[in-house]
Design a protein around this motif. Sequence first.
Motif, PDB file in Angstrom:
ATOM      1  N   GLN A  48     -10.234  14.157  -6.069  1.00 46.26           N
ATOM      2  CA  GLN A  48      -9.072  14.195  -5.185  1.00 46.26           C
ATOM      3  C   GLN A  48      -9.164  13.104  -4.131  1.00 46.26           C
ATOM      4  OE1 GLN A  48      -6.423  16.120  -5.800  1.00 46.26           O
ATOM      5  NE2 GLN A  48      -5.344  15.053  -4.178  1.00 46.26           N
ATOM      6  N   GLN A  49     -10.351  12.883  -3.597  1.00 42.11           N
ATOM      7  CA  GLN A  49     -10.553  11.814  -2.618  1.00 42.11           C
ATOM      8  C   GLN A  49     -10.201  10.463  -3.235  1.00 42.11           C
ATOM      9  OE1 GLN A  49     -11.840  12.147   0.811  1.00 42.11           O
ATOM     10  NE2 GLN A  49     -10.887  10.126   0.818  1.00 42.11           N
ATOM     11  N   TYR A  50     -10.656  10.229  -4.467  1.00 38.85           N
ATOM     12  CA  TYR A  50     -10.350   8.976  -5.168  1.00 38.85           C
ATOM     13  C   TYR A  50      -8.840   8.810  -5.342  1.00 38.85           C
ATOM     14  CZ  TYR A  50      -9.596   5.748  -8.991  1.00 38.85           C
ATOM     15  OH  TYR A  50      -9.108   4.722  -9.773  1.00 38.85           O
ATOM     16  N   LEU A  51      -8.166   9.856  -5.783  1.00 42.08           N
ATOM     17  CA  LEU A  51      -6.716   9.775  -5.980  1.00 42.08           C
ATOM     18  C   LEU A  51      -5.992   9.514  -4.658  1.00 42.08           C
ATOM     19  CD1 LEU A  51      -6.267  12.648  -8.576  1.00 42.08           C
ATOM     20  CD2 LEU A  51      -6.140  10.190  -9.007  1.00 42.08           C
ATOM     21  N   PHE A  52      -6.479  10.122  -3.602  1.00 43.08           N
ATOM     22  CA  PHE A  52      -5.912   9.895  -2.275  1.00 43.08           C
ATOM     23  C   PHE A  52      -6.150   8.445  -1.825  1.00 43.08           C
ATOM     24  CE2 PHE A  52      -6.334   9.910   2.376  1.00 43.08           C
ATOM     25  CZ  PHE A  52      -5.104  10.431   2.743  1.00 43.08           C
ATOM     26  N   ASP A  53      -7.383   7.994  -1.975  1.00 41.40           N
ATOM     27  CA  ASP A  53      -7.748   6.640  -1.539  1.00 41.40           C
ATOM     28  C   ASP A  53      -6.980   5.558  -2.293  1.00 41.40           C
ATOM     29  OD1 ASP A  53      -9.546   7.758   0.243  1.00 41.40           O
ATOM     30  OD2 ASP A  53     -11.309   7.329  -0.994  1.00 41.40           O
ATOM     31  N   THR A  54      -6.645   5.822  -3.556  1.00 42.56           N
ATOM     32  CA  THR A  54      -5.929   4.833  -4.371  1.00 42.56           C
ATOM     33  C   THR A  54      -4.419   5.019  -4.320  1.00 42.56           C
ATOM     34  OG1 THR A  54      -6.236   6.191  -6.352  1.00 42.56           O
ATOM     35  CG2 THR A  54      -7.887   4.467  -5.923  1.00 42.56           C
ATOM     36  N   GLY A  55      -3.955   5.947  -3.487  1.00 38.99           N
ATOM     37  CA  GLY A  55      -2.525   6.143  -3.311  1.00 38.99           C
ATOM     38  C   GLY A  55      -1.852   6.954  -4.402  1.00 38.99           C
ATOM     39  N   LYS A  56      -2.630   7.578  -5.269  1.00 40.05           N
ATOM     40  CA  LYS A  56      -2.065   8.371  -6.361  1.00 40.05           C
ATOM     41  C   LYS A  56      -1.812   9.816  -5.952  1.00 40.05           C
ATOM     42  CE  LYS A  56      -4.057   5.320  -9.752  1.00 40.05           C
ATOM     43  NZ  LYS A  56      -5.152   5.082 -10.660  1.00 40.05           N
ATOM     44  N   SER A  57      -2.313  10.201  -4.783  1.00 39.09           N
ATOM     45  CA  SER A  57      -2.052  11.516  -4.202  1.00 39.09           C
ATOM     46  C   SER A  57      -1.827  11.324  -2.710  1.00 39.09           C
ATOM     47  CB  SER A  57      -3.235  12.460  -4.423  1.00 39.09           C
ATOM     48  OG  SER A  57      -2.981  13.715  -3.822  1.00 39.09           O
ATOM     49  N   LYS A  58      -1.012  12.191  -2.161  1.00 37.72           N
ATOM     50  CA  LYS A  58      -0.703  12.076  -0.728  1.00 37.72           C
ATOM     51  C   LYS A  58      -1.457  13.089   0.120  1.00 37.72           C
ATOM     52  CE  LYS A  58       3.768  10.113  -1.644  1.00 37.72           C
ATOM     53  NZ  LYS A  58       5.184  10.132  -1.419  1.00 37.72           N
ATOM     54  N   THR A  59      -2.365  13.838  -0.514  1.00 40.67           N
ATOM     55  CA  THR A  59      -3.089  14.867   0.230  1.00 40.67           C
ATOM     56  C   THR A  59      -4.533  14.977  -0.244  1.00 40.67           C
ATOM     57  OG1 THR A  59      -3.090  17.199   0.895  1.00 40.67           O
ATOM     58  CG2 THR A  59      -2.367  16.723  -1.343  1.00 40.67           C
ATOM     59  N   LEU A  60      -5.381  15.425   0.660  1.00 43.02           N
ATOM     60  CA  LEU A  60      -6.751  15.786   0.283  1.00 43.02           C
ATOM     61  C   LEU A  60      -6.859  17.285   0.051  1.00 43.02           C
ATOM     62  CD1 LEU A  60      -8.790  13.562   2.758  1.00 43.02           C
ATOM     63  CD2 LEU A  60      -8.488  13.235   0.294  1.00 43.02           C
ATOM     64  N   ASN A  61      -5.809  18.015   0.387  1.00 40.47           N
ATOM     65  CA  ASN A  61      -5.796  19.470   0.287  1.00 40.47           C
ATOM     66  C   ASN A  61      -4.965  19.914  -0.932  1.00 40.47           C
ATOM     67  OD1 ASN A  61      -6.332  22.094   1.068  1.00 40.47           O
ATOM     68  ND2 ASN A  61      -4.557  22.215   2.401  1.00 40.47           N
ATOM     69  N   SER A  62      -5.275  19.350  -2.087  1.00 40.79           N
ATOM     70  CA  SER A  62      -4.508  19.617  -3.301  1.00 40.79           C
ATOM     71  C   SER A  62      -4.822  20.986  -3.886  1.00 40.79           C
ATOM     72  CB  SER A  62      -4.830  18.550  -4.347  1.00 40.79           C
ATOM     73  OG  SER A  62      -4.230  18.878  -5.581  1.00 40.79           O
ATOM     74  N   LYS A  63      -3.812  21.615  -4.428  1.00 40.15           N
ATOM     75  CA  LYS A  63      -4.014  22.896  -5.114  1.00 40.15           C
ATOM     76  C   LYS A  63      -4.796  22.721  -6.419  1.00 40.15           C
ATOM     77  CE  LYS A  63      -0.131  25.192  -3.000  1.00 40.15           C
ATOM     78  NZ  LYS A  63      -0.405  26.539  -2.598  1.00 40.15           N
ATOM     79  N   HIS A  64      -4.932  21.479  -6.881  1.00 41.70           N
ATOM     80  CA  HIS A  64      -5.776  21.222  -8.052  1.00 41.70           C
ATOM     81  C   HIS A  64      -7.226  21.624  -7.782  1.00 41.70           C
ATOM     82  CE1 HIS A  64      -3.137  18.986 -10.824  1.00 41.70           C
ATOM     83  NE2 HIS A  64      -2.526  18.549  -9.740  1.00 41.70           N
ATOM     84  N   ILE A  65      -7.674  21.447  -6.554  1.00 41.53           N
ATOM     85  CA  ILE A  65      -9.071  21.743  -6.205  1.00 41.53           C
ATOM     86  C   ILE A  65      -9.382  23.218  -6.404  1.00 41.53           C
ATOM     87  CG2 ILE A  65     -10.763  21.752  -4.314  1.00 41.53           C
ATOM     88  CD1 ILE A  65      -9.272  19.231  -3.233  1.00 41.53           C
ATOM     89  N   THR A  66      -8.396  24.079  -6.136  1.00 44.06           N
ATOM     90  CA  THR A  66      -8.607  25.524  -6.292  1.00 44.06           C
ATOM     91  C   THR A  66      -8.145  26.041  -7.647  1.00 44.06           C
ATOM     92  OG1 THR A  66      -6.450  25.971  -5.279  1.00 44.06           O
ATOM     93  CG2 THR A  66      -8.379  25.932  -3.809  1.00 44.06           C
ATOM     94  N   GLY A  67      -7.657  25.145  -8.512  1.00 41.64           N
ATOM     95  CA  GLY A  67      -7.201  25.565  -9.838  1.00 41.64           C
ATOM     96  C   GLY A  67      -5.805  26.157  -9.831  1.00 41.64           C
ATOM     97  N   ASP A  68      -5.035  25.864  -8.791  1.00 46.14           N
ATOM     98  CA  ASP A  68      -3.698  26.426  -8.656  1.00 46.14           C
ATOM     99  C   ASP A  68      -2.592  25.407  -8.919  1.00 46.14           C
ATOM    100  OD1 ASP A  68      -4.464  29.124  -7.974  1.00 46.14           O
ATOM    101  OD2 ASP A  68      -5.154  28.312  -6.070  1.00 46.14           O
ATOM    102  N   ALA A  69      -2.918  24.328  -9.631  1.00 44.42           N
ATOM    103  CA  ALA A  69      -1.907  23.321  -9.969  1.00 44.42           C
ATOM    104  C   ALA A  69      -2.319  22.632 -11.270  1.00 44.42           C
ATOM    105  CB  ALA A  69      -1.792  22.286  -8.863  1.00 44.42           C
ATOM    106  N   VAL A  70      -1.328  22.130 -11.988  1.00 44.63           N
ATOM    107  CA  VAL A  70      -1.561  21.304 -13.181  1.00 44.63           C
ATOM    108  C   VAL A  70      -0.595  20.128 -13.142  1.00 44.63           C
ATOM    109  CG1 VAL A  70      -2.416  23.166 -14.655  1.00 44.63           C
ATOM    110  CG2 VAL A  70       0.015  22.671 -14.624  1.00 44.63           C
TER     111      VAL A  70
END
Length: 72
Positions: A48-70
């Motif tokens: 998630q940090q990588y995706l945030f750093d490269t501009g592919k995500s706008k958050t570090l608090n993604s629901k992907h981390i908890t398994g609540d997003a696909v």
Amino acid sequence: MPQYNFSDRSLRNLIGVNMLLQTVMKMAILKSTIDFGIGEGVRSEERQQYLFDTGKSKTLNSKHITGDAVDV
């Protein structure tokens, strides 16, 4: 009407995802008139940090981390 099923890759990408969300996704592919796959499910904080750093995500608090997003 065609009936679609997830590929082995999509099924692997669902591993660790919230069971209710897995069920919804599996029902959706069976009812869909368009074939789709699961691009990503659970993410590590490092990913998630990588995706945030490269501009592919706008958050570090993604629901992907908890398994609540696909990503579909």
